[in-house]
Write a protein that holds these residues in place. Structure first.
Motif, PDB file in Angstrom:
ATOM      1  N   ILE A 130       0.858  -1.186   0.000  1.00  9.08           N
ATOM      2  CA  ILE A 130       0.000   0.000   0.000  1.00  9.08           C
ATOM      3  C   ILE A 130       0.893   1.234   0.000  1.00  9.08           C
ATOM      4  N   SER A 131       0.553   2.211  -0.836  1.00  6.77           N
ATOM      5  CA  SER A 131       1.323   3.459  -0.898  1.00  6.77           C
ATOM      6  C   SER A 131       1.425   4.096   0.477  1.00  6.77           C
ATOM      7  N   GLY A 132       2.557   4.726   0.747  1.00  2.00           N
ATOM      8  CA  GLY A 132       2.681   5.524   1.949  1.00  2.00           C
ATOM      9  C   GLY A 132       3.670   5.000   2.956  1.00  2.00           C
ATOM     10  N   PHE A 133       3.506   5.467   4.208  1.00  2.60           N
ATOM     11  CA  PHE A 133       4.439   5.205   5.292  1.00  2.60           C
ATOM     12  C   PHE A 133       4.005   3.978   6.097  1.00  2.60           C
ATOM     13  N   HIS A 134       4.957   3.106   6.378  1.00  2.00           N
ATOM     14  CA  HIS A 134       4.681   1.900   7.161  1.00  2.00           C
ATOM     15  C   HIS A 134       5.730   1.763   8.262  1.00  2.00           C
ATOM     16  N   ARG A 135       5.310   1.998   9.507  1.00  5.32           N
ATOM     17  CA  ARG A 135       6.225   1.896  10.653  1.00  5.32           C
ATOM     18  C   ARG A 135       6.236   0.465  11.168  1.00  5.32           C
ATOM     19  N   ILE A 136       7.441  -0.103  11.318  1.00  6.01           N
ATOM     20  CA  ILE A 136       7.601  -1.492  11.736  1.00  6.01           C
ATOM     21  C   ILE A 136       8.602  -1.530  12.891  1.00  6.01           C
ATOM     22  N   ILE A 137       8.217  -2.142  13.999  1.00  4.38           N
ATOM     23  CA  ILE A 137       9.122  -2.311  15.126  1.00  4.38           C
ATOM     24  C   ILE A 137       9.770  -3.685  15.005  1.00  4.38           C
ATOM     25  N   LEU A 138      11.042  -3.726  14.599  1.00  2.99           N
ATOM     26  CA  LEU A 138      11.736  -5.006  14.468  1.00  2.99           C
ATOM     27  C   LEU A 138      12.123  -5.554  15.827  1.00  2.99           C
ATOM     28  N   SER A 139      12.514  -4.680  16.729  1.00  2.00           N
ATOM     29  CA  SER A 139      12.719  -4.974  18.144  1.00  2.00           C
ATOM     30  C   SER A 139      12.529  -3.641  18.844  1.00  2.00           C
ATOM     31  N   PRO A 140      12.407  -3.606  20.178  1.00  4.10           N
ATOM     32  CA  PRO A 140      12.062  -2.334  20.825  1.00  4.10           C
ATOM     33  C   PRO A 140      12.908  -1.138  20.396  1.00  4.10           C
ATOM     34  N   LYS A 141      14.207  -1.343  20.133  1.00  2.93           N
ATOM     35  CA  LYS A 141      15.070  -0.220  19.770  1.00  2.93           C
ATOM     36  C   LYS A 141      15.523  -0.242  18.316  1.00  2.93           C
ATOM     37  N   ILE A 142      14.898  -1.075  17.498  1.00  2.00           N
ATOM     38  CA  ILE A 142      15.208  -1.098  16.066  1.00  2.00           C
ATOM     39  C   ILE A 142      13.917  -0.835  15.299  1.00  2.00           C
ATOM     40  N   ILE A 143      13.863   0.301  14.628  1.00  2.00           N
ATOM     41  CA  ILE A 143      12.653   0.782  13.955  1.00  2.00           C
ATOM     42  C   ILE A 143      12.906   0.830  12.454  1.00  2.00           C
ATOM     43  N   LEU A 144      11.996   0.275  11.703  1.00  4.34           N
ATOM     44  CA  LEU A 144      12.045   0.339  10.249  1.00  4.34           C
ATOM     45  C   LEU A 144      10.809   1.080   9.756  1.00  4.34           C
ATOM     46  N   THR A 145      11.017   2.095   8.929  1.00  3.68           N
ATOM     47  CA  THR A 145       9.906   2.786   8.276  1.00  3.68           C
ATOM     48  C   THR A 145      10.069   2.628   6.772  1.00  3.68           C
ATOM     49  N   LEU A 146       9.179   1.849   6.172  1.00  4.15           N
ATOM     50  CA  LEU A 146       9.195   1.661   4.724  1.00  4.15           C
ATOM     51  C   LEU A 146       8.218   2.644   4.088  1.00  4.15           C
ATOM     52  N   ILE A 147       8.678   3.352   3.079  1.00  6.87           N
ATOM     53  CA  ILE A 147       7.833   4.305   2.371  1.00  6.87           C
ATOM     54  C   ILE A 147       7.688   3.794   0.953  1.00  6.87           C
ATOM     55  N   TYR A 148       6.496   3.276   0.642  1.00  7.40           N
ATOM     56  CA  TYR A 148       6.235   2.734  -0.682  1.00  7.40           C
ATOM     57  C   TYR A 148       5.704   3.836  -1.590  1.00  7.40           C
ATOM     58  N   GLY A 149       6.400   4.042  -2.690  1.00  4.41           N
ATOM     59  CA  GLY A 149       5.992   5.063  -3.638  1.00  4.41           C
ATOM     60  C   GLY A 149       7.198   5.766  -4.213  1.00  4.41           C
ATOM     61  N   ASP A 150       6.958   6.785  -5.000  1.00  6.76           N
ATOM     62  CA  ASP A 150       8.019   7.520  -5.671  1.00  6.76           C
ATOM     63  C   ASP A 150       8.712   8.462  -4.687  1.00  6.76           C
ATOM     64  N   ALA A 151      10.021   8.292  -4.506  1.00  5.31           N
ATOM     65  CA  ALA A 151      10.763   9.106  -3.539  1.00  5.31           C
ATOM     66  C   ALA A 151      10.736  10.581  -3.930  1.00  5.31           C
ATOM     67  N   GLY A 152      10.755  10.879  -5.222  1.00  3.94           N
ATOM     68  CA  GLY A 152      10.780  12.266  -5.660  1.00  3.94           C
ATOM     69  C   GLY A 152       9.586  13.075  -5.197  1.00  3.94           C
ATOM     70  N   SER A 153       8.423  12.426  -5.131  1.00  8.22           N
ATOM     71  CA  SER A 153       7.216  13.132  -4.681  1.00  8.22           C
ATOM     72  C   SER A 153       6.964  12.933  -3.190  1.00  8.22           C
ATOM     73  N   ALA A 154       7.382  11.801  -2.617  1.00  5.05           N
ATOM     74  CA  ALA A 154       7.100  11.502  -1.209  1.00  5.05           C
ATOM     75  C   ALA A 154       8.108  12.122  -0.251  1.00  5.05           C
ATOM     76  N   ILE A 155       9.280  12.533  -0.755  1.00  4.47           N
ATOM     77  CA  ILE A 155      10.322  13.056   0.134  1.00  4.47           C
ATOM     78  C   ILE A 155       9.846  14.288   0.900  1.00  4.47           C
ATOM     79  N   LYS A 156       8.979  15.075   0.300  1.00  7.87           N
ATOM     80  CA  LYS A 156       8.480  16.283   0.965  1.00  7.87           C
ATOM     81  C   LYS A 156       7.621  15.934   2.172  1.00  7.87           C
TER      82      LYS A 156
END
Length: 602
Positions: A130-156
């Protein structure tokens, strides 16, 4: 309000595997050098940015990657993190326009690097496409945020203070958009003090773009047959320098306050949680059987986006917490019922747009096996699997707070922010310690200068016996019906706006009983003899039905106005607050964060 349509469905990656090399057929370029995927990533990105040393000397390290691909940079970074004895928080953000599905990623990693210690734990937590931001807790102090979509438009939309930039897109000749001057210019806003970058490309356009973004660049020896690579350090004025805090005070021990307390403690903050009741998880958060679920809608505006982001995040977080805490967590199926044939038609259209696959969302037509035993009046619906339910909220969260050694102060009522001995410590230093208001009942009184526009909404739930195995799925419509293992079920859904009464009402039990009889065959209406228990809670929602999440004034934050969505929205809303306190990347788009600002009503 005008409905904002969903964006086009994310297209998964297209590739072919030759020997042990994965080749993108979209960009006609390999995902990594033939000389070795992990070795290349380690040399070009982890070692070039001195990532291990950053882990040793920093409280947090935010890494921003362009081109998540097979996740090899993340795996190498996790290896580096595991090799260092540090309490540093790893905040990893990655853009990907053409993500791989879980099965694709397994296939590609198996062919290219074989087994890896962290691979399956990462893959298991990946979100749907799904387009957009996806916050994932891999472990309590390791955070992954996947942003699905075009970086050129989503970077803002990204709000972060980035320490390390991994520029790992496909070749600039094959993927010009990911190496554009516009994208490089955005790094000036995101770079933290001492930020560095690295990339395998030493192209002149990349060098000039990074220099224009404020980086002092340097050409270094590349990996294997590649003679050169590019590195650099940010030397311009920092725009996003954030100072993380060590302590936080939270007023309000409902689901939002408890979620914030637990995540803040996991991330290393000293937490004090204050509540006016005799125990945490009281009042509106004492719901005996809350459901964690999304709402099927064609709207992809801020509320529609938040609903899906929060649902995915909450499911992962409760799943993780339930491994060590007795929350009564269960993952079940639920059917969002259509009230009319027109409603069902809209749901079908929404599913086509969502493109999440029938394993997760499936249309169920009138008379289908999924609706067996339910009323013939039901016009169909959408089967959602999984959703979550919590049957031990009060005891489970109280135990979780104790296990985290969080200071909990109960039966304390505040009339204003200048009173209360527990607040004294906020004034013992020149810097005011942060205070978070997660108490909707009294928040307005504590900040009279801000118009929060909170509305009380009273809801009553009714527990009935004798459901047996007739309820295969939770049912959701103008309320919901969900079963317990003992054959009883809770019917929930009365809605009394601007009503703060906590009195049990016979007429509301009757409404909940009628809901059951309207949905389930062989359960007659008005069966008061089936009622075994009733519950009343008062929740508070804003006029625009978006929560208040963010800064009210220096050192004071709001985390309230979640309405009936508290158990679904609360964890992600808490993650927004704790990320701001610690200087981590924001888990949602800047536009959504702005719509949640507690100052938006003036």
């Amino acid at each position: 309000m005008k409905r904002i349509p969903w964006p086009e469905a994310i297209a998964p990656a297209a590739y072919k595997i030759n020997d042990d090399t994965v080749h993108s057929t979209i960009f006609d370029d390999p995902y990594f050098s033939k000389s070795g995927g992990l070795a290349e990533k380690r040399h070009v990105f982890v070692e070039a940015n001195h990532v291990e040393d950053r882990f040793r000397r920093s409280k947090k390290v935010t890494i921003l990657e362009f081109g998540f691909g097979l996740g090899l940079n993340l795996l190498c970074t996790l290896d580096a993190y595991g090799s260092v004895d540090s309490d540093c928080v790893l905040d990893y953000v990655a853009f990907e326009k053409y993500p791989l599905t879980k099965d694709q990623l397994r296939e590609c990693l198996r062919a290219s690097i074989g087994k890896h210690a962290h691979a399956e734990s990462v893959i298991a937590k990946l979100p749907p496409l799904i387009s957009g931001f996806h916050r994932i807790i891999l472990s309590p102090k390791i955070i992954l945020t996947l942003i699905y979509g075009d970086a050129g438009s989503a970077i803002k939309e990204l709000d972060a203070s980035v320490d390390v930039f991994y520029l790992d897109g496909f070749s600039p000749k094959k993927n010009e958009d990911l190496w554009s001057p516009h994208l490089f210019a955005s790094f000036r806003r995101l770079a933290a003090t001492g930020a560095s970058f690295s990339t395998y490309s030493s192209a002149g356009a990349v060098r000039r773009g990074m220099a224009h973004a404020g980086f002092d660049t340097q050409v270094k020896t590349g990996f294997a047959q590649k003679k050169e690579m590019l590195v650099g350090v940010f030397s311009d004025k920092v725009q996003t320098n954030r100072q993380p805090v060590d302590n936080v005070r939270i007023i309000g021990g409902g689901i939002a306050g408890c979620s914030l307390a637990l995540r803040a403690s996991e991330l290393g903050l000293k937490v004090t949680l204050v509540d006016s009741g005799r125990a945490v998880m009281g009042q509106g958060s004492s719901n005996p059987l809350p459901l964690v679920r999304p709402t099927i809608s064609l709207d992809f505006g801020p509320r529609g986006q938040l609903s899906w982001y929060a649902y995915f995040y909450a499911m992962r977080l409760y799943r993780m917490w339930s491994e060590t805490q007795a929350l009564g967590w269960q993952e079940i199926g639920a059917i969002q019922l259509a009230q009319t044939g027109e409603d069902y038609s809209k749901m079908r259209n929404a599913l086509k747009v969502l493109s999440l696959g029938q394993d997760f969302l499936k249309c169920v037509e009138q008379g289908s096996s999924a609706l067996k035993g339910l009323s013939a009046r039901i016009s169909g619906g959408v089967l959602i699997s999984p959703v979550g339910q919590l049957s031990k909220c009060q005891t489970g969260f109280a135990e979780a707070l104790r296990n985290q050694s969080i200071e909990v102060l109960t039966q304390i009522s505040l009339s204003d922010l200048d009173r209360g001995d527990f607040l004294g410590e906020r004034r013992t230093t020149s810097e005011v310690l942060p205070l978070v208001l997660a108490n909707p009942q009294t928040a307005q009184r504590l900040v009279p200068a801000v118009d929060l526009r909170l509305q009380p909404i009273r809801g009553q739930s009714t527990r009935v016996k004798g459901m047996g195995k007739r309820l295969r799925f939770a049912l959701c419509g103008d309320g919901y019906l969900s079963a317990l293992d003992d054959g009883s079920a809770w019917s929930s859904g009365t809605f009394d706006l601007n009503d703060e009464s906590e009195e049990i009402r016979a007429k509301d039990n009757l409404l909940n009983l009628n809901r059951i009889s309207n949905w389930v065959d062989s359960i007659g209406s008005g069966r008061n003899d089936l009622v075994t228990e009733s519950w009343v809670g008062v929740r508070y929602a804003t006029y625009d039905r978006m929560p208040h999440v963010g800064s009210l004034s220096q050192g004071v934050y709001a985390l309230t106005g979640l309405g009936s969505k508290g158990f679904t929205w609360g964890p992600l809303a808490a993650e927004v607050i704790v990320s701001e306190l610690l200087g981590l990347s924001c888990p949602v788009e800047r536009s959504i964060k702005k719509r949640m600002s507690p100052l938006r009503f003036g």
